[in-house]
Design an enzyme around this catalytic site. Structure first.
Site, PDB file in Angstrom:
ATOM      1  N   GLY A  72       0.825  -1.199   0.000  1.00 59.98           N
ATOM      2  CA  GLY A  72       0.000   0.000   0.000  1.00 59.98           C
ATOM      3  C   GLY A  72       0.863   1.254   0.000  1.00 59.98           C
ATOM      4  O   GLY A  72       1.971   1.245  -0.512  1.00 59.98           O
ATOM      5  N   LEU A  73       0.332   2.299   0.621  1.00 61.06           N
ATOM      6  CA  LEU A  73       1.021   3.589   0.696  1.00 61.06           C
ATOM      7  C   LEU A  73       1.429   4.083  -0.693  1.00 61.06           C
ATOM      8  O   LEU A  73       2.559   4.511  -0.910  1.00 61.06           O
ATOM      9  CB  LEU A  73       2.259   3.500   1.599  1.00 61.06           C
ATOM     10  CG  LEU A  73       1.974   3.370   3.090  1.00 61.06           C
ATOM     11  CD1 LEU A  73       3.260   3.268   3.871  1.00 61.06           C
ATOM     12  CD2 LEU A  73       1.137   4.522   3.594  1.00 61.06           C
ATOM     13  N   CYS A  74       0.511   3.944  -1.641  1.00 62.73           N
ATOM     14  CA  CYS A  74       0.801   4.504  -2.948  1.00 62.73           C
ATOM     15  C   CYS A  74      -0.409   5.292  -3.435  1.00 62.73           C
ATOM     16  O   CYS A  74      -0.820   5.197  -4.587  1.00 62.73           O
ATOM     17  CB  CYS A  74       1.213   3.435  -3.947  1.00 62.73           C
ATOM     18  SG  CYS A  74       0.250   1.938  -3.860  1.00 62.73           S
ATOM     19  N   GLY A  75      -0.995   6.026  -2.524  1.00 65.76           N
ATOM     20  CA  GLY A  75      -2.101   6.898  -2.888  1.00 65.76           C
ATOM     21  C   GLY A  75      -3.329   6.103  -3.300  1.00 65.76           C
ATOM     22  O   GLY A  75      -3.631   5.065  -2.708  1.00 65.76           O
ATOM     23  N   PHE A  88      -3.747   4.460  -6.002  1.00 62.12           N
ATOM     24  CA  PHE A  88      -3.364   3.496  -7.037  1.00 62.12           C
ATOM     25  C   PHE A  88      -4.278   2.268  -7.067  1.00 62.12           C
ATOM     26  O   PHE A  88      -4.886   1.955  -8.089  1.00 62.12           O
ATOM     27  CB  PHE A  88      -1.909   3.063  -6.784  1.00 62.12           C
ATOM     28  CG  PHE A  88      -1.332   2.139  -7.818  1.00 62.12           C
ATOM     29  CD1 PHE A  88      -0.771   2.642  -8.975  1.00 62.12           C
ATOM     30  CD2 PHE A  88      -1.324   0.766  -7.619  1.00 62.12           C
ATOM     31  CE1 PHE A  88      -0.223   1.792  -9.929  1.00 62.12           C
ATOM     32  CE2 PHE A  88      -0.781  -0.086  -8.567  1.00 62.12           C
ATOM     33  CZ  PHE A  88      -0.224   0.434  -9.719  1.00 62.12           C
TER      34      PHE A  88
END
Lengths: 136, 293
Positions: free
Chosen positions: B90-93, B95
């Protein structure tokens, strides 16, 4: 001598893209040579040796090819190779390892093992070793 | 009003978060560069392959409604497979959220009987694990890198399924890398292949090839490679897009952490000032009281 454009591409990179005078590749039915102004042709390639002659170069360039395709049209030859190596790039240990594994897989002949695939990888490994022996 | 200590503690905590997001941004930038180079280096192969197939497109029809290779075989659609390529982490907006939303919209047209899923990447797998659409298989832990062997196996699984008639059409849904700031959700038909759709170039000349040994053998050799290449391209694009999305998301997070630190610092200084003023007033008041007595 007349020359033509040759590009050799693999899934990982473009290996070569330049004018050459002739190439000899391992076609589905044996080695075949291509010169400039060849008729449109498409053929699968087997694992084998590719010989390239460049203008102004008295030495032939040798490459191991692991299989793929050759397409010739409009005086442009395109080799879509699964993988290629110059003799000095070949890793003998890796090839021997691959051959050993492939032979084991063929011998085991369990139902879930794809014999065709094992045979091909054995062919590729043998080809690499053969070219390494011959050209280094 | 929070105490000085509290504010100080918050500033420290935001600062450490900022350090993490900053580091993640830089890691994503480095990985993006690698993934992008890789995707770009792989492009000529895919392009040439498409070009060859386009040149061959006139030869696909074998007459009598037959085609040269099973991958071209159009059937009545009873089962549709959606290959959903998400990221592992995760931690990719937005996406993955965007992908999953698009997948939901796609699946609306089908029932759980007529559609099935294959997930590549953990995020999609986790989301659909508890939802009714059947998952035929799920491939995770790519670490944001292209793995040729695994993508070959995935392509083979899909083509086998299609050839065995277990599914009648396959779509791939993924994020295409356009630029660092832009990713584009892309839904492509994977199988059956429409030879005319392979190239946008209308003028692709129909070349009269010599087939060595014969067209059927050529297609037998070419098509599995084509299928593999198309999947690899989609995955390579997705990985590059993932790193780009993460880089942007972490950059934004780093900036908002900076803003937060600024406003907290302001608040801290205000609190400090008012504390000093209060103390001064106390002292002055005390001194005055003493002087009066």
């Amino acid at each position: 001598m007349a020359s033509f454009q040759l590009s050799i591409v693999t899934p990982a990179e473009t290996v070569l893209d330049e004018e050459v005078e002739s190439i000899i590749v391992p076609g589905a039915k044996g080695y075949l040579g291509v010169l400039a102004n060849h008729a449109p042709l498409i053929t699968p390639l087997q694992p084998g040796k590719m010989t390239i002659r460049k203008p102004g170069d008295s030495h032939e360039t040798i490459m191991a090819i692991a299989g793929g395709f050759l397409e010739v049209a409009n005086n442009v030859a395109t080799v879509l190779a699964d993988a290629t190596e110059y003799p000095k790039q070949i890793d003998r240990q890796r090839a021997e390892e691959a051959l050993r594994r492939a032979r084991e897989r063929i011998k085991a002949s369990e139902p879930d093992i794809d014999i065709g695939r094992a045979m091909t990888s054995a062919e590729r490994a043998k080809n690499r070793m053969h070219i390494l022996d011959q050209y280094t | 009003m929070p105490s000085l200590r509290d504010i100080k503690r918050r500033i420290r905590s935001v600062k450490s978060t900022q350090q993490i997001t900053k580091a993640m941004e830089m890691v994503a930038a480095a990985k993006l560069r690698k993934a992008q180079t890789r995707a770009e280096k792989a492009r000529p192969y895919a392009d040439k392959m498409k070009q060859i197939l386009a040149n061959l497109s006139s030869s696909v029809d074998a007459g009598d409604g037959n085609v040269m290779h099973p991958y071209f075989q159009k059937r009545d659609v009873k089962k549709t497979t959606l290959v959903l390529i998400t990221s592992d982490r995760g931690l990719c907006g937005s996406f993955n959220a965007n992908l999953i939303r698009r997948a939901a919209r796609f699946l609306e047209h089908y029932s759980t009987e007529t559609a099935e899923l294959m997930t590549v990447g953990k995020r999609g797998a986790v989301w659909y694990r508890k939802r009714p659409y059947p998952i035929i298989s799920s491939h995770v832990d790519f670490g944001g890198n292209m793995d040729f062997d695994r993508s070959r196996d995935i392509a083979r699984e899909l083509t086998d399924r299609f050839e065995n008639g277990e599914t009648d059409e396959i779509y791939v849904l993924y994020q295409r890398f356009v630029s660092t700031a832009r990713q584009e959700i892309t839904l492509e038909r994977y199988l059956p292949i429409e030879p005319e759709a392979v190239t946008e170039d209308e003028s692709a000349r129909q070349i009269d090839y010599i087939f060595e040994p014969d067209p059927v053998a050529i297609f037998d050799d070419l098509m599995p490679r084509y299928a593999m290449t198309m999947l690899q391209t989609a995955m390579a694009e997705s990985f590059a897009a993932e790193h780009a999305a993460r880089m942007m998301a972490m950059g934004a997070a780093t900036r908002s952490a900076g803003d937060m630190i600024d406003s907290l610092t302001l608040e801290y200084n205000k609190a400090r000032q008012s504390a000093i003023t209060k103390e001064l007033l106390d002292i002055v008041g005390g001194a005055e009281a003493l002087a009066k007595s």
